[in-house]
Write a protein that holds these residues in place. Structure first.
Motif, mmCIF file in Angstrom:
data_model
loop_
_atom_site.group_PDB
_atom_site.id
_atom_site.type_symbol
_atom_site.label_atom_id
_atom_site.label_comp_id
_atom_site.label_asym_id
_atom_site.label_seq_id
_atom_site.Cartn_x
_atom_site.Cartn_y
_atom_site.Cartn_z
ATOM 1 N N PRO A 1 26.573 40.770 51.339
ATOM 2 C CA PRO A 1 25.664 42.091 50.922
ATOM 3 C C PRO A 1 26.120 42.245 49.447
ATOM 4 O O PRO A 1 25.155 43.263 48.653
ATOM 5 N N SER A 2 26.731 41.375 48.554
ATOM 6 C CA SER A 2 26.913 41.716 47.271
ATOM 7 C C SER A 2 25.770 41.490 46.469
ATOM 8 O O SER A 2 24.794 40.664 46.808
ATOM 9 N N LYS A 3 25.629 42.414 45.460
ATOM 10 C CA LYS A 3 24.422 42.284 44.411
ATOM 11 C C LYS A 3 24.749 42.214 43.099
ATOM 12 O O LYS A 3 25.950 42.740 42.913
ATOM 13 N N VAL B 1 37.925 52.867 60.595
ATOM 14 C CA VAL B 1 37.449 53.273 59.315
ATOM 15 C C VAL B 1 36.325 52.416 58.856
ATOM 16 O O VAL B 1 36.483 51.375 58.894
ATOM 17 N N ASP B 2 35.541 53.035 58.099
ATOM 18 C CA ASP B 2 34.450 52.411 57.612
ATOM 19 C C ASP B 2 34.521 52.720 55.990
ATOM 20 O O ASP B 2 34.090 53.733 55.628
ATOM 21 N N THR B 3 34.698 51.665 55.166
ATOM 22 C CA THR B 3 34.422 51.643 53.855
ATOM 23 C C THR B 3 33.473 51.593 52.940
ATOM 24 O O THR B 3 33.385 51.272 51.833
ATOM 25 N N ARG B 4 32.293 51.323 53.855
ATOM 26 C CA ARG B 4 31.126 50.960 53.266
ATOM 27 C C ARG B 4 30.468 52.012 52.340
ATOM 28 O O ARG B 4 30.581 53.194 52.884
ATOM 29 N N ARG B 5 29.646 51.668 51.301
ATOM 30 C CA ARG B 5 28.881 52.425 50.509
ATOM 31 C C ARG B 5 27.583 51.924 50.005
ATOM 32 O O ARG B 5 27.557 50.877 49.722
ATOM 33 N N THR B 6 26.741 52.715 49.656
ATOM 34 C CA THR B 6 25.642 52.252 49.319
ATOM 35 C C THR B 6 25.441 52.644 47.677
ATOM 36 O O THR B 6 25.362 53.756 47.284
ATOM 37 N N ILE B 7 25.131 51.601 46.733
ATOM 38 C CA ILE B 7 25.065 51.579 45.581
ATOM 39 C C ILE B 7 23.501 51.445 45.083
ATOM 40 O O ILE B 7 23.220 50.360 45.031
ATOM 41 N N LEU B 8 22.974 52.336 44.293
ATOM 42 C CA LEU B 8 21.578 52.087 43.932
ATOM 43 C C LEU B 8 20.764 51.489 44.930
ATOM 44 O O LEU B 8 20.127 50.594 44.623
ATOM 45 N N VAL C 1 31.019 37.661 45.658
ATOM 46 C CA VAL C 1 29.952 37.296 46.698
ATOM 47 C C VAL C 1 30.832 37.077 47.892
ATOM 48 O O VAL C 1 30.502 37.431 48.965
ATOM 49 N N ARG C 2 31.928 36.378 47.831
ATOM 50 C CA ARG C 2 32.717 36.138 49.106
ATOM 51 C C ARG C 2 33.285 37.391 49.722
ATOM 52 O O ARG C 2 33.339 37.403 50.900
ATOM 53 N N LYS C 3 33.564 38.444 48.830
ATOM 54 C CA LYS C 3 33.956 39.502 49.386
ATOM 55 C C LYS C 3 32.925 40.705 49.636
ATOM 56 O O LYS C 3 33.241 41.689 50.180
ATOM 57 N N GLY C 4 31.790 40.617 49.503
ATOM 58 C CA GLY C 4 30.697 41.216 49.712
ATOM 59 C C GLY C 4 30.779 42.285 48.371
ATOM 60 O O GLY C 4 30.363 43.662 49.017
ATOM 61 N N ALA C 5 31.238 42.295 47.572
ATOM 62 C CA ALA C 5 31.379 43.415 46.538
ATOM 63 C C ALA C 5 30.168 43.287 45.409
ATOM 64 O O ALA C 5 29.822 42.072 45.037
ATOM 65 N N HIS C 6 29.645 44.509 44.874
ATOM 66 C CA HIS C 6 29.011 44.194 43.960
ATOM 67 C C HIS C 6 29.309 44.007 42.481
ATOM 68 O O HIS C 6 30.659 44.545 42.384
ATOM 69 N N SER D 1 27.090 48.009 50.215
ATOM 70 C CA SER D 1 28.281 47.216 49.460
ATOM 71 C C SER D 1 29.507 47.566 50.635
ATOM 72 O O SER D 1 29.537 48.386 51.385
ATOM 73 N N GLN D 2 30.306 46.558 50.803
ATOM 74 C CA GLN D 2 31.417 46.788 51.499
ATOM 75 C C GLN D 2 32.364 47.742 51.206
ATOM 76 O O GLN D 2 33.312 48.270 51.970
ATOM 77 N N TYR D 3 32.354 48.285 49.987
ATOM 78 C CA TYR D 3 33.266 48.851 49.225
ATOM 79 C C TYR D 3 32.579 50.049 48.425
ATOM 80 O O TYR D 3 31.509 49.775 47.720
ATOM 81 N N PRO D 4 33.370 51.089 48.085
ATOM 82 C CA PRO D 4 33.008 52.007 47.015
ATOM 83 C C PRO D 4 33.524 51.985 45.837
ATOM 84 O O PRO D 4 33.680 52.666 44.611
ATOM 85 N N PHE D 5 33.749 50.475 45.362
ATOM 86 C CA PHE D 5 34.056 50.101 44.081
ATOM 87 C C PHE D 5 33.518 48.911 43.785
ATOM 88 O O PHE D 5 32.917 48.157 44.766
#
Ligand SMILES: Cc1cc2nc3c(=O)[nH]c(=O)nc-3n(C[C@H](O)[C@H](O)[C@H](O)COP(=O)(O)O)c2cc1C
Length: 497
Positions: free
Chosen positions: A239-241, A165-172, A204-209, A176-180
Motif C-alpha cells: 500500500p506504500s505511496k 489491534v489495527d494500526t492502519r491509517r489513511t493519509i491523503l 515499499v517492503r513495509k507498506g509505509a508512505h 497506509s499500514q501505519y499512522p507515520f
C-alpha cells in the motif's frame, strides 16, 4: 578535441587553476570556485583528480550543465588515469576511529529507534554525520523537539479486550499500514551509496508512505522508478505511496518544470516546504566548512554567510541549497498557481503557529505539517506538539477540516499515539530513518519501521484501544505543555474581537 593527459590535469590543482575530471571529461572550474554553494574548499580538495564519485554523492549528473560555458575541456586520456592526482581524503575517519563491520551490532540488536543514531555515528564519514545531525544555531529547537514528547503522558484505560489491534491509517486518501511516514530528507547519497532508492525499497517492503525531497541525490524520476520496480517485485501488493516535497525556487519557470516532472512521475501529493525562505544557520556545518577551507589554505570561508540577504546560505552538504534554489519571495498568493499546476492534494510543511494553520485552511490546502524542520531552521522554534495545542485552543475549527501532520524529535512508536489523541492524522519520522539507512541500508529501514510499529501496537493495547479512531484527547495529559502555551497579548485579543 584531443584527449588530455592525466599528468596535465593533475597540475591544475590550485585556486588559480583548478581542473577536475567528471565522467571521463575534464572541466576547468576555476571561475566557478567562488560560486559553488558548498564553498570553494570542497572543490579544491578534488582539484586535479577524478571527482566523479564525490560529485555523485551530492548531485545528479545534469548539474554539470550548470558549470560556466567553456568549462568543458574535452575527454581525459583513459591510458593516463593513474597520473591524476589522488585527493587527500580528510573526510574519512582514521581506521582506529572507524568501527569495522564486525563491530557494527547485528541489526536484530537494534531495539529502539535511537540505537540507530549510535551506529550511524560510528559508520558515517564525519562530514555526512554533521550534515545529518546538525541543527540551527545552538541546537535549542532540536532539543525542544526531543523534549516535547516526554512532556505529554498517556492516560491508560484497563480491562478492555485489546487482543487485536489495527494500526492502519489513511493519509491523503491512501491507506497506509501505519499512522507515520518517512519524512523528506535531501542528499541521501552521502548517507548510503544507493541513496533514496534504498530508502524507498524499505518503505515499499513495509507498506509505509514516504515523502521524497526536492533536494534528493537521485532524480525525481529515478526515485519513482525504484518505487515501481520494488512494487513490481512484490506483485504490486504494497500500500506504500510516494509524495513529493517541493522547495519553491526563485525562478517560477524552474518551479513549474519541477512540478511537471513530479506530476508526470506519479507522486500522489505535494508537500510544499514553507519554513525555508532562507536556510537556517547550521552551526556545525559552518564549523566543518571553515575547517575544510583552512585545510586547503583558505581563510575566508565565512564571507558569504556574513553577506546575509537572500543570497546567503549555509552549506547543505556540498551545496544543494544554491542561490535561487529557495525563494524568499513566496507568499500565500502563490498557492493559487501552485494548486492549478499541481491539481492534487497540497500539504504545507513547516506551519509553526495557529494563525498560519487557519490561513492554510482558508487557502483550501488539504493538509498542514506542523514542523520546525527537525530543529534546522528557526532558532527557538515551537515544537510541533505545542503548535498543535495552540491550534486546538485558538482555532479548533481547523481540526477535522485539514489533515494534520506533525514531525520533529519523535523517536518512539508510543509517542505517535499522543499526537493522534490530540487530533493528528499521522506523524513524520526523519533522522531515525536516515540513521537506519546509514547503518544498515534497506534492512535498517525495515527494522526501524518494525520497531516503531511494534511500539505503537503495544502502546495501543496498554492504552486500551484497538483502532486509531478510538483515540481521544482525554487519553493524554498535556498539562505541562499547555501551561507554557502562548497566550495572546491583551491588545491582540481586542483586535481579534
Ligand atoms: C539530514 C536532513 C535533511 C533534510 N532535508 C529536508 C528536505 O530536503 N526538505 C524538507 O522539507 N525537509 C528536510 N528535512 C526535515 C525533515 O523533513 C523533517 O522535518 C525532520 O527531519 C523531522 O525531524 P526528525 O529528524 O527529528 O524526525 C531534513 C532533515 C534532515 C535531518
Amino acid at each position: 578535441m584531443a584527449p588530455i593527459d592525466g599528468a596535465e590535469v593533475s597540475k591544475h590543482n590550485t585556486k588559480k587553476s583548478c581542473w577536475i575530471v567528471l565522467e571521463s571529461k575534464v572541466y576547468d572550474i576555476t571561475s566557478f570556485l567562488g560560486q559553488h554553494p558548498g564553498g570553494a574548499a570542497i572543490l579544491l580538495k578534488q582539484a586535479g583528480s577524478d571527482a566523479t564519485t564525490e560529485f555523485k554523492k551530492y548531485h545528479q549528473l545534469e548539474y554539470v550543465n550548470d558549470l560556466p560555458a567553456r568549462s568543458d575541456l574535452g575527454p581525459v586520456d583513459p591510458n593516463t588515469l593513474a597520473q591524476l592526482r589522488v585527493p587527500k581524503d580528510t573526510e574519512a575517519k582514521p581506521a582506529s576511529e572507524t568501527d569495522s563491520d564486525n563491530k557494527i551490532p547485528h541489526v536484530s540488536m537494534v531495539i529502539s529507534a535511537p540505537d540507530f543514531e549510535t551506529v550511524a555515528k560510528a559508520v558515517l564519514p564525519h562530514k555526512a554525520w554533521i550534515y545529518a545531525s546538525s541543527s540551527a544555531n545552538t541546537g535549542l529547537s532540536l532539543r525542544t523537539n526531543l523534549d516535547s514528547w516526554p512532556r505529554i503522558q498517556l492516560r491508560p484505560r484497563v480491562l478492555r479486550d485489546v487482543a487485536d489491534v489495527d494500526t492502519r491509517r489513511t493519509i491523503l486518501g491512501h491507506s497506509s499500514q501505519y499512522p507515520f511516514y518517512l519524512s523528506p530528507m535531501g542528499t541521501l547519497g552521502v548517507i548510503h551509496p544507493e541513496a533514496e532508492p534504498e530508502m524507498v525499497r524499505g518503505a515499499v517492503r513495509k507498506g509505509a508512505h514516504m515523502v521524497v525531497s526536492t533536494a534528493s541525490t537521485k532524480s525525481t524520476e529515478q526515485i519513482m522508478q525504484s518505487y515501481l520496480d520494488e512494487q513490481k517485485r512484490l506483485g504490486n501488493a504494497s500500500p506504500s505511496k510516494l509524495f513529493f516535497q517541493f522547495y519553491m525556487p526563485v525562478d517560477k519557470k524552474k518551479g513549474l518544470a519541477l512540478l511537471g516532472i513530479a506530476k508526470r512521475a506519479g507522486y500522489k501529493g505535494l508537500w510544499i516546504t514553507v519554513d525555508t525562505p532562507v536556510l537556517g544557520k547550521r552551526s556545525a556545518d559552518r564549523l566543518q566548512q571553515a575547517e575544510e577551507a583552512l585545510a586547503v589554505g583558505m581563510e575566508d570561508s565565512t564571507a558569504e554567510w556574513e553577506a546575509g540577504g537572500e543570497n546567503a546560505f549555509a552549506p547543505a552538504m556540498g551545496g544543494r541549497v544554491a542561490t535561487g534554489q529557495l525563494s524568499p519571495h513566496t507568499t500565500w498568493e502563490d498557492l493559487a498557481w501552485l494548486r492549478k499546476e499541481w491539481n492534487g492534494p497540497i500539504v504545507l510543511k513547516g506551519i509553526q503557529s495557529a494563525e498560519d494553520a487557519k490561513l492554510a485552511m482558508e487557502y483550501e490546502c488539504q493538509g498542514i505539517l506542523l514542523s520546525n524542520h527537525g530543529g534546522r531552521q528557526q532558532h527557538s522554534a515551537p515544537s510541533a506538539l505545542m503548535t498543535l495545542l495552540e491550534i486546538r485552543t485558538y482555532y479548533p475549527e481547523v481540526m477535522g477540516k485539514l489533515e494534520i501532520f506533525l514531525d520533529g524529535g519523535l523517536r518512539d512508536g508510543a509517542d505517535v499515539l499522543k499526537a493522534l489523541c490530540l487530533g493528528a492524522t499521522a506523524v513524520g519520522v526523519g533522522r531515525p530513518y536516515l540513521y537506519a539507512l546509514a547503518a544498515y541500508g534497506v534492512q535498517g529501514i525495515e527494522r526501524c519501521t518494525d520497531i516503531l510499529s511494534e511500539e505503537l501496537a503495544i502502546g495501543m493495547r496498554l492504552l486500551g484501544v484497538t483502532s486509531l479512531d478510538q483515540l481521544r484527547p482525554e487519553m493524554v495529559n498535556a498539562t505541562s505543555l499547555l501551561n507554557e502555551m502562548w497566550r495572546p497579548e491583551p491588545s491582540t485579543i481586542r483586535s481579534r474581537l
